[in-house]
Design a protein around this motif. Structure first.
Motif, mmCIF file in Angstrom:
data_model
loop_
_atom_site.group_PDB
_atom_site.id
_atom_site.type_symbol
_atom_site.label_atom_id
_atom_site.label_comp_id
_atom_site.label_asym_id
_atom_site.label_seq_id
_atom_site.Cartn_x
_atom_site.Cartn_y
_atom_site.Cartn_z
ATOM 1 N N UNK A 281 -51.615 175.527 -83.456
ATOM 2 C CA UNK A 281 -52.204 176.218 -84.603
ATOM 3 C C UNK A 281 -53.212 175.333 -85.340
ATOM 4 N N UNK A 282 -53.150 174.032 -85.057
ATOM 5 C CA UNK A 282 -53.982 173.077 -85.787
ATOM 6 C C UNK A 282 -55.039 172.388 -84.918
ATOM 7 N N UNK A 283 -54.886 172.513 -83.594
ATOM 8 C CA UNK A 283 -55.854 171.859 -82.710
ATOM 9 C C UNK A 283 -56.039 172.690 -81.457
ATOM 10 N N UNK A 284 -57.110 172.426 -80.743
ATOM 11 C CA UNK A 284 -57.397 173.156 -79.507
ATOM 12 C C UNK A 284 -56.495 172.666 -78.387
ATOM 13 N N UNK A 285 -56.472 173.427 -77.296
ATOM 14 C CA UNK A 285 -55.708 173.000 -76.123
ATOM 15 C C UNK A 285 -56.198 171.653 -75.615
ATOM 16 N N UNK A 286 -57.512 171.457 -75.622
ATOM 17 C CA UNK A 286 -58.060 170.211 -75.087
ATOM 18 C C UNK A 286 -57.634 169.007 -75.914
ATOM 19 N N UNK A 287 -57.644 169.150 -77.230
ATOM 20 C CA UNK A 287 -57.201 168.035 -78.082
ATOM 21 C C UNK A 287 -55.711 167.788 -77.931
ATOM 22 N N UNK A 288 -54.937 168.859 -77.803
ATOM 23 C CA UNK A 288 -53.500 168.689 -77.627
ATOM 24 C C UNK A 288 -53.210 167.924 -76.337
ATOM 25 N N UNK A 323 -44.781 165.361 -71.692
ATOM 26 C CA UNK A 323 -44.783 165.976 -70.363
ATOM 27 C C UNK A 323 -44.743 167.501 -70.494
ATOM 28 N N UNK A 324 -43.835 167.990 -71.319
ATOM 29 C CA UNK A 324 -43.694 169.443 -71.472
ATOM 30 C C UNK A 324 -44.913 170.024 -72.177
ATOM 31 N N UNK A 325 -45.474 169.301 -73.141
ATOM 32 C CA UNK A 325 -46.653 169.800 -73.855
ATOM 33 C C UNK A 325 -47.835 169.953 -72.918
ATOM 34 N N UNK A 326 -48.051 168.977 -72.060
ATOM 35 C CA UNK A 326 -49.206 169.004 -71.161
ATOM 36 C C UNK A 326 -49.041 170.046 -70.066
ATOM 37 N N UNK A 327 -47.919 170.011 -69.361
ATOM 38 C CA UNK A 327 -47.739 170.933 -68.242
ATOM 39 C C UNK A 327 -47.615 172.383 -68.698
ATOM 40 N N UNK A 328 -46.959 172.624 -69.831
ATOM 41 C CA UNK A 328 -46.853 174.007 -70.311
ATOM 42 C C UNK A 328 -48.215 174.544 -70.737
ATOM 43 N N UNK A 329 -49.070 173.675 -71.273
ATOM 44 C CA UNK A 329 -50.422 174.104 -71.648
ATOM 45 C C UNK A 329 -51.222 174.478 -70.413
#
Length: 525
Positions: A281-288, A323-329
């Motif tokens: 909600x605060x940053x784009x997928x790329x920044x995340x 790991x979960x943040x990156x792969x789930x995105x």
């Protein structure tokens, strides 16, 4: 409005399948320990022990792409049931053989390979049904929860497997896994999935495989996801391969301490499921992804830079969350850009890179650890990952906006012919374009050309008429008339329609379409 991390679990079909899959993941990891232990009890050689891993992964690697095609041309629920039934049969066979002392190294490897075939059948279709179980807005949360499911199962399963072996022998791990597959089968049998709408019937498997490969090759946005996944997995997978060596070596831990490390990764994954929706909600997928990758690189390096067990625990919590943040995105981005007609076969390539990248990374960084040191094998890929993610973010950014991939029929009806399998088919479209719109029209037509190739065209081109410079001729070939009908009826999407309308708006009149069939000479008398 922020969608809750647990919102998909409010949907009964997703919740039931998620819980059944959670038990199955635990059973799978428990069985892995049981299989390795049983091979040792059977007097298997070092090679045979190593072949346990080969038997569980090689069939998946070889079959996941054709299995993805099956998931698109058959009912995905039936494909999933078939895959789960094969895995249940393999687990039950192992339980019976181990329980009656009739197991041999060959029978163990054969039944593990049978289960891997079932896993290959299931993986693409399981990913492809997620948008059918939740709303489009909940897909990122569903991807997070599925990642948590896998990671917590990875943490709990080996510990449970060791406990079951101690209490009742390796056959107990196979029995638990057998029961876990029964749960998944019951959920799938009760799921009332709407029937697929295929006006032209099912595709042939070989055609479906070729079409899936052509779709991936002609979809630059999806290829970006695959590229980003490959970069992350190859550099980041060393942790999973080397964590046991880190536990035994620098940290001087016993089996229970190693279990705590795995549990920390799983706990971090659960925490990541809470945090990621708020971050998006605060940053784009790329920044995340950039932020998560940098933290992951720092955390994995920390594991070999300190002998402090509490510090390493914190690092493992962070690796699980990142790991979960990156792969789930990556996974959610892929799911929302793939139309239903090709979702399973395209996601098969996602699974291929996920598994192949982990296997490659484990071999490469394991060899580096043997040749140099554990510290080198963790820090070098972490540093490379931190640099590579910057370049990948610039050159292969993830799509942040939503694409409307719902089905759309927007072409004029083609002429009717008797032999629908005749071909090849050459389609020409004559576009009259005003001189001031030429450059913009040529650019717009590139998107149209990619859509033609994604939906079945084997060749595409745009040509200018030398005698009438304001006339452009679009040409593309399709293997058969049947495939061209699928372009018309089954494979178009709203975003493809929007791209064609953008090109049509730059033309100064109606486009003239012609369909030509290959003129095959008659055989001589």
């Amino acid at each position: 409005m922020t969608v809750s991390a647990w919102a998909p679990l409010r949907r009964s079909a997703f919740r039931a399948l998620w819980l059944a899959q959670f038990a199955s993941n635990i059973g799978t990891w428990a069985q892995t320990v049981g299989a390795q232990w049983l091979m040792g009890d059977l007097g298997g050689s070092a090679l045979q022990v190593a072949l346990v891993q080969t038997a569980t992964t090689l069939p998946v690697f070889l079959l996941v792409v054709p299995s993805g095609a099956l998931g698109d041309i058959l009912d995905r629920r039936h494909v999933l049931i078939s895959g789960q039934a094969l895995m249940l049969a393999g687990a039950a066979g192992l339980m019976l053989l181990a329980g009656t002392d009739k197991a041999t190294p060959s029978s163990l490897l054969g039944l593990l390979a049978l289960m891997a075939i079932g896993q290959a059948l299931s993986m693409p279709s399981f990913q492809a049904i997620q948008p059918e179980l939740v709303s489009r807005e909940e897909i990122p949360q569903a991807a997070l929860l599925n990642g948590v499911n896998m990671n917590v199962g990875r943490a709990i399963g080996p510990a449970l497997g060791g406990l079951l072996i101690a209490l009742a022998g390796s056959e107990a791990t196979f029995a638990f896994n057998t029961v876990s597959f029964l749960g998944v089968l019951i959920v799938l049998a009760r799921w009332k999935r709407p029937s697929d709408h295929r006006p032209l019937g099912a595709e042939h498997i070989t055609t479906a495989v070729r079409t899936g490969a052509r779709y991936v090759a002609s979809s630059p946005l999806f290829r970006r996801v695959l590229t980003r996944l490959l970069v992350f997995i190859v550099f980041g997978s060393g942790l999973w391969a080397l964590l046991p060596a880190i536990a035994r070596g620098p940290l001087q831990l016993d089996a229970s301490g190693y279990g705590v490390l795995l549990g920390s990764v799983g706990t971090g994954a659960i925490g990541g499921a809470f945090v990621v929706p708020k971050l998006l909600q605060r940053m784009s997928k790329n920044r995340l992804v950039l932020f998560a990758t940098w933290v992951y690189a720092a955390a994995t390096s920390t594991a070999v830079l300190t002998a402090s067990f509490p510090v390493v625990i914190v690092a493992m919590l962070l690796t699980g969350a990142c790991w979960i943040a990156t792969l789930s995105t990556f996974n959610a981005t892929a799911q929302v850009m793939l139309p239903s007609w090709t979702r399973a076969r395209a996601l098969a390539y996602y699974q291929l890179i996920l598994m192949g990248g982990q296997a490659l990374g484990a071999v490469v960084w394991g060899a580096v650890a043997d040749a140099y040191s554990l510290r080198t094998a963790m820090i070098v890929p972490a540093a490379a990952m931190a640099v590579a993610v910057l370049a990948a973010t610039k050159w292969f950014p993830l799509l942040d906006r939503s694409l409307d991939i719902s089905p759309a029929t927007y072409w004029d009806a083609p002429p009717e012919i008797d032999d629908t399998y005749a071909g090849p088919v050459l389609v020409t479209v004559e576009w009259p374009v005003a001189k001031e719109n030429e450059d913009e029209f040529i650019d717009a037509m590139q998107k149209v050309g990619r859509a033609r190739r994604r939906t079945g065209a084997t060749m595409w081109g745009l040509f200018r008429d030398t005698e009438k410079p304001e006339t452009f001729l679009e040409t593309f070939t399709v293997a058969t008339w049947q495939e061209h009908l699928r372009q018309h009826i089954e494979r178009g999407t709203v975003v493809d329609q929007q791209n064609q309308e953008a090109a049509r708006a730059l033309a100064k009149g109606d486009a003239h379409v012609r369909h030509l069939l290959f003129a095959e000479p008659k055989k001589p008398d």
